[in-house]
Design a protein around this motif. Structure first.
Motif, PDB file in Angstrom:
ATOM      1  N   SER A 202      -0.809   9.852  19.075  1.00  0.00           N
ATOM      2  CA  SER A 202      -0.861   8.935  20.213  1.00  0.00           C
ATOM      3  C   SER A 202      -2.106   9.167  21.055  1.00  0.00           C
ATOM      4  CB  SER A 202       0.390   9.110  21.075  1.00  0.00           C
ATOM      5  OG  SER A 202       0.440   8.142  22.088  1.00  0.00           O
ATOM      6  N   ASP A 203      -2.407   8.167  21.868  1.00  0.00           N
ATOM      7  CA  ASP A 203      -3.544   8.252  22.786  1.00  0.00           C
ATOM      8  C   ASP A 203      -2.976   8.371  24.191  1.00  0.00           C
ATOM      9  OD1 ASP A 203      -6.014   8.252  23.872  1.00  0.00           O
ATOM     10  OD2 ASP A 203      -6.473   6.160  23.463  1.00  0.00           O
ATOM     11  N   PRO A 204      -3.153   9.511  24.857  1.00  0.00           N
ATOM     12  CA  PRO A 204      -2.562   9.698  26.184  1.00  0.00           C
ATOM     13  C   PRO A 204      -2.936   8.577  27.135  1.00  0.00           C
ATOM     14  CG  PRO A 204      -3.473  11.737  25.377  1.00  0.00           C
ATOM     15  CD  PRO A 204      -3.906  10.674  24.415  1.00  0.00           C
ATOM     16  N   LYS A 205      -1.944   8.003  27.776  1.00  0.00           N
ATOM     17  CA  LYS A 205      -2.203   6.922  28.725  1.00  0.00           C
ATOM     18  C   LYS A 205      -2.104   7.457  30.142  1.00  0.00           C
ATOM     19  CE  LYS A 205       2.579   5.277  28.165  1.00  0.00           C
ATOM     20  NZ  LYS A 205       2.919   6.150  27.041  1.00  0.00           N
ATOM     21  N   ARG A 206      -3.013   6.992  31.005  1.00  0.00           N
ATOM     22  CA  ARG A 206      -3.017   7.428  32.392  1.00  0.00           C
ATOM     23  C   ARG A 206      -1.953   6.675  33.182  1.00  0.00           C
ATOM     24  NH1 ARG A 206      -5.848   9.814  29.442  1.00  0.00           N
ATOM     25  NH2 ARG A 206      -7.915  10.647  29.885  1.00  0.00           N
ATOM     26  N   VAL A 207      -1.737   7.126  34.404  1.00  0.00           N
ATOM     27  CA  VAL A 207      -0.773   6.455  35.270  1.00  0.00           C
ATOM     28  C   VAL A 207      -1.220   5.017  35.491  1.00  0.00           C
ATOM     29  CG1 VAL A 207       0.288   6.438  37.542  1.00  0.00           C
ATOM     30  CG2 VAL A 207      -0.184   8.612  36.412  1.00  0.00           C
ATOM     31  N   GLY A 208      -0.328   4.080  35.295  1.00  0.00           N
ATOM     32  CA  GLY A 208      -0.651   2.678  35.517  1.00  0.00           C
ATOM     33  C   GLY A 208      -1.235   1.993  34.304  1.00  0.00           C
ATOM     34  N   ALA A 209      -1.539   2.755  33.243  1.00  0.00           N
ATOM     35  CA  ALA A 209      -2.106   2.139  32.053  1.00  0.00           C
ATOM     36  C   ALA A 209      -1.017   1.405  31.283  1.00  0.00           C
ATOM     37  CB  ALA A 209      -2.744   3.199  31.164  1.00  0.00           C
ATOM     38  N   LYS A 210      -1.431   0.430  30.499  1.00  0.00           N
ATOM     39  CA  LYS A 210      -0.480  -0.347  29.717  1.00  0.00           C
ATOM     40  C   LYS A 210       0.147   0.526  28.640  1.00  0.00           C
ATOM     41  CE  LYS A 210      -0.125  -4.572  26.970  1.00  0.00           C
ATOM     42  NZ  LYS A 210      -0.865  -5.715  26.399  1.00  0.00           N
ATOM     43  N   ALA A 211       1.442   0.408  28.459  1.00  0.00           N
ATOM     44  CA  ALA A 211       2.150   1.223  27.475  1.00  0.00           C
ATOM     45  C   ALA A 211       1.655   0.909  26.071  1.00  0.00           C
ATOM     46  CB  ALA A 211       3.650   0.962  27.570  1.00  0.00           C
ATOM     47  N   ASN A 212       1.583   1.957  25.244  1.00  0.00           N
ATOM     48  CA  ASN A 212       1.150   1.799  23.865  1.00  0.00           C
ATOM     49  C   ASN A 212       2.359   1.344  23.047  1.00  0.00           C
ATOM     50  OD1 ASN A 212       0.035   2.001  21.340  1.00  0.00           O
ATOM     51  ND2 ASN A 212      -0.980   3.943  21.743  1.00  0.00           N
ATOM     52  N   THR A 213       2.643   0.042  23.045  1.00  0.00           N
ATOM     53  CA  THR A 213       3.884  -0.467  22.472  1.00  0.00           C
ATOM     54  C   THR A 213       3.962  -0.278  20.963  1.00  0.00           C
ATOM     55  OG1 THR A 213       2.866  -2.662  22.403  1.00  0.00           O
ATOM     56  CG2 THR A 213       4.258  -2.155  24.291  1.00  0.00           C
ATOM     57  N   GLY A 214       2.822  -0.355  20.262  1.00  0.00           N
ATOM     58  CA  GLY A 214       2.839  -0.148  18.818  1.00  0.00           C
ATOM     59  C   GLY A 214       3.326   1.240  18.466  1.00  0.00           C
ATOM     60  N   MET A 215       2.795   2.251  19.135  1.00  0.00           N
ATOM     61  CA  MET A 215       3.220   3.623  18.886  1.00  0.00           C
ATOM     62  C   MET A 215       4.648   3.847  19.371  1.00  0.00           C
ATOM     63  SD  MET A 215       2.587   6.474  17.558  1.00  0.00           S
ATOM     64  CE  MET A 215       0.832   6.464  17.213  1.00  0.00           C
ATOM     65  N   THR A 216       5.010   3.213  20.476  1.00  0.00           N
ATOM     66  CA  THR A 216       6.376   3.333  20.987  1.00  0.00           C
ATOM     67  C   THR A 216       7.380   2.835  19.953  1.00  0.00           C
ATOM     68  OG1 THR A 216       5.602   3.016  23.251  1.00  0.00           O
ATOM     69  CG2 THR A 216       7.936   2.660  22.843  1.00  0.00           C
TER      70      THR A 216
ATOM     71  N   LYS B 116       0.830  -1.210   0.000  1.00  0.00           N
ATOM     72  CA  LYS B 116       0.000   0.000   0.000  1.00  0.00           C
ATOM     73  C   LYS B 116       0.862   1.255   0.000  1.00  0.00           C
ATOM     74  CE  LYS B 116      -3.926  -2.265   2.204  1.00  0.00           C
ATOM     75  NZ  LYS B 116      -3.341  -3.618   2.277  1.00  0.00           N
ATOM     76  N   LEU B 117       1.998   1.203   0.677  1.00  0.00           N
ATOM     77  CA  LEU B 117       2.869   2.376   0.733  1.00  0.00           C
ATOM     78  C   LEU B 117       3.601   2.617  -0.585  1.00  0.00           C
ATOM     79  CD1 LEU B 117       4.442   2.079   4.310  1.00  0.00           C
ATOM     80  CD2 LEU B 117       2.565   3.555   3.558  1.00  0.00           C
ATOM     81  N   ASP B 118       3.698   1.586  -1.422  1.00  0.00           N
ATOM     82  CA  ASP B 118       4.387   1.736  -2.711  1.00  0.00           C
ATOM     83  C   ASP B 118       3.739   2.806  -3.576  1.00  0.00           C
ATOM     84  OD1 ASP B 118       6.356  -0.082  -2.211  1.00  0.00           O
ATOM     85  OD2 ASP B 118       5.354  -1.772  -3.194  1.00  0.00           O
ATOM     86  N   THR B 119       2.429   2.978  -3.435  1.00  0.00           N
ATOM     87  CA  THR B 119       1.713   3.956  -4.265  1.00  0.00           C
ATOM     88  C   THR B 119       1.142   5.103  -3.426  1.00  0.00           C
ATOM     89  OG1 THR B 119      -0.305   2.621  -4.066  1.00  0.00           O
ATOM     90  CG2 THR B 119       1.102   2.221  -5.986  1.00  0.00           C
ATOM     91  N   ALA B 120       1.626   5.247  -2.200  1.00  0.00           N
ATOM     92  CA  ALA B 120       1.075   6.262  -1.288  1.00  0.00           C
ATOM     93  C   ALA B 120       2.013   7.450  -1.140  1.00  0.00           C
ATOM     94  CB  ALA B 120       0.800   5.643   0.073  1.00  0.00           C
ATOM     95  N   ASP B 121       1.434   8.556  -0.701  1.00  0.00           N
ATOM     96  CA  ASP B 121       2.207   9.772  -0.437  1.00  0.00           C
ATOM     97  C   ASP B 121       2.243  10.096   1.056  1.00  0.00           C
ATOM     98  OD1 ASP B 121       2.506  10.803  -3.373  1.00  0.00           O
ATOM     99  OD2 ASP B 121       0.377  10.320  -3.146  1.00  0.00           O
ATOM    100  N   GLY B 122       1.246   9.593   1.785  1.00  0.00           N
ATOM    101  CA  GLY B 122       1.194   9.859   3.217  1.00  0.00           C
ATOM    102  C   GLY B 122       0.685   8.651   3.980  1.00  0.00           C
ATOM    103  N   LEU B 123       1.045   8.584   5.257  1.00  0.00           N
ATOM    104  CA  LEU B 123       0.619   7.483   6.130  1.00  0.00           C
ATOM    105  C   LEU B 123       0.143   8.066   7.456  1.00  0.00           C
ATOM    106  CD1 LEU B 123       0.449   4.479   7.081  1.00  0.00           C
ATOM    107  CD2 LEU B 123       2.864   4.697   7.753  1.00  0.00           C
ATOM    108  N   VAL B 124      -1.018   7.599   7.907  1.00  0.00           N
ATOM    109  CA  VAL B 124      -1.568   8.030   9.197  1.00  0.00           C
ATOM    110  C   VAL B 124      -1.649   6.825  10.121  1.00  0.00           C
ATOM    111  CG1 VAL B 124      -3.558   9.014  10.397  1.00  0.00           C
ATOM    112  CG2 VAL B 124      -2.913   9.876   8.129  1.00  0.00           C
ATOM    113  N   VAL B 125      -1.026   6.944  11.288  1.00  0.00           N
ATOM    114  CA  VAL B 125      -1.083   5.890  12.301  1.00  0.00           C
ATOM    115  C   VAL B 125      -1.596   6.516  13.592  1.00  0.00           C
ATOM    116  CG1 VAL B 125       0.171   4.153  13.611  1.00  0.00           C
ATOM    117  CG2 VAL B 125       0.849   4.666  11.251  1.00  0.00           C
TER     118      VAL B 125
END
Length: 324
Positions: free
Chosen positions: A192-206, A154-163
């Motif tokens: 990113s989605d702000p995580k609260r104290v004690g929430a599981k880390a957003n490993t994909g975004m990390t 999909k990125l082969d023919t794309a100009d931008g990517l949103v995650v």
């Protein structure tokens, strides 16, 4: 012992037992009376306390009523003059909701481009970013939703990517494809989605952010002095006059968290506090490094906040960044 003596002995025992029973019964009655008296005493005390509290409440309500009257009327002070207590006027007491208006404008002279939006890694539903998607489509750009298969194709023919806020981690193959896409001029938006104290880390975004020399601090931002309706809706202002900040006076960031690395595009006011450290400072909430932009609050892209402050103008700037 003859029968008469035995009968007398039994009668004596019965009399003794009856006397003891009567004695114990009297004691029980006495105890019951004492308990009842004590309960009545407590009830009386509670009633008095309740009356006192009701009296206090009534007094407070009376004072509040007087203040309300004073606030809405002019007080004569002599000589025919009067004073109005501005702090008690309705407009000074009631919080005014933030204005929600404006449109998402995009430079129409930009040729049609293709933007890929990742939905394969347990990202929020595409409907939660409808202002961004609708803005792309309205500007006559193509939107490709990545739900399955290889992202490289999909990125082969794309100009931008949103995650946006992925919960699943990325395979090494996907990370390589995104890294190469950004290195060869493809524009990438990481929200990113702000995580609260004690929430599981957003490993994909990390994963993605660290690949690009960016990151997001844990915790969320709030400001008890200056905010948009709610102390967790903080204001952020442009740091420079770049393309991401063009036409923007300030943003409303809802429980966002700071962005680490890159060049800051927007910063909060100096009275903003990070929940994990309780440190008061200015925090970067949008940063850019090369062809990658990191946003510390995905709510900026949602219908709920897209038209608060100048968020709609910022979304238009993001769209132009993705298709430029």
């Amino acid at each position: 012992m003859d029968r008469n003596e035995l009968k007398q002995r039994v009668d004596d025992i019965r009399s003794t037992v009856a006397a003891r029973i009567a004695e114990y019964k009297q004691r029980v009655d006495d105890i019951g009376s004492a308990v009842a008296a004590r309960i009545a005493e407590y009830v009386t005390l509670d009633q008095r306390a309740i009356k006192r509290r009701l009296g206090v409440v009534a007094g407070i309500l009376l004072v509040a009523g007087v203040l309300a009257v004073v606030g809405s009327a002019s007080i004569p002070v002599g000589g025919g003059e009067s004073v109005t207590v501005e702090s008690h006027q309705p407009e000074a007491i009631l919080a005014e909701p933030p204005a929600e208006n404006g449109t998402i404008s995009v430079n129409s002279s930009i040729p049609r481009q293709t933007v890929v939006i990742d939905q394969k890694h347990q990202n929020p539903a595409i409907s939660q970013s409808s202002p961004l998607v609708e803005g792309l489509v309205a500007a006559d750009h193509d939107v490709t939703i990545h739900k399955s298969g290889s992202i490289e194709e999909k990125l082969d023919t794309a100009d931008g990517l949103v995650v946006i806020a992925p919960k699943k981690t990325y395979s090494e193959e996907s990370l390589d494809s995104i890294r190469e896409f950004a290195a060869t001029g493809g524009n990438v938006l990481l929200a990113s989605d702000p995580k609260r104290v004690g929430a599981k880390a957003n490993t994909g975004m990390t994963q993605l952010a660290s690949e690009q020399g960016l990151g997001f601090e844990s915790g969320y931002l709030y400001n008890m002095e200056t905010y948009n309706t709610n102390h967790q809706n903080v204001y952020a202002s442009p740091v420079d006059n770049g393309s991401l900040t063009d036409g923007v006076d300030r943003l409303t960031v809802a429980t966002g968290h700071p962005v680490i690395g890159g060049s800051g595009a927007y910063e909060t006011e100096s009275t903003t506090v990070l929940s994990t450290t309780e440190r008061e400072d200015s925090y970067t909430v949008v940063a850019q490094r090369g062809t990658v932009v990191a946003v510390g609050d995905r709510s900026l892209l949602t219908s709920e906040y897209a038209y608060n402050s100048d968020n709609n103008v910022f979304i238009g700037n993001l769209i132009e960044f993705l298709v430029s």
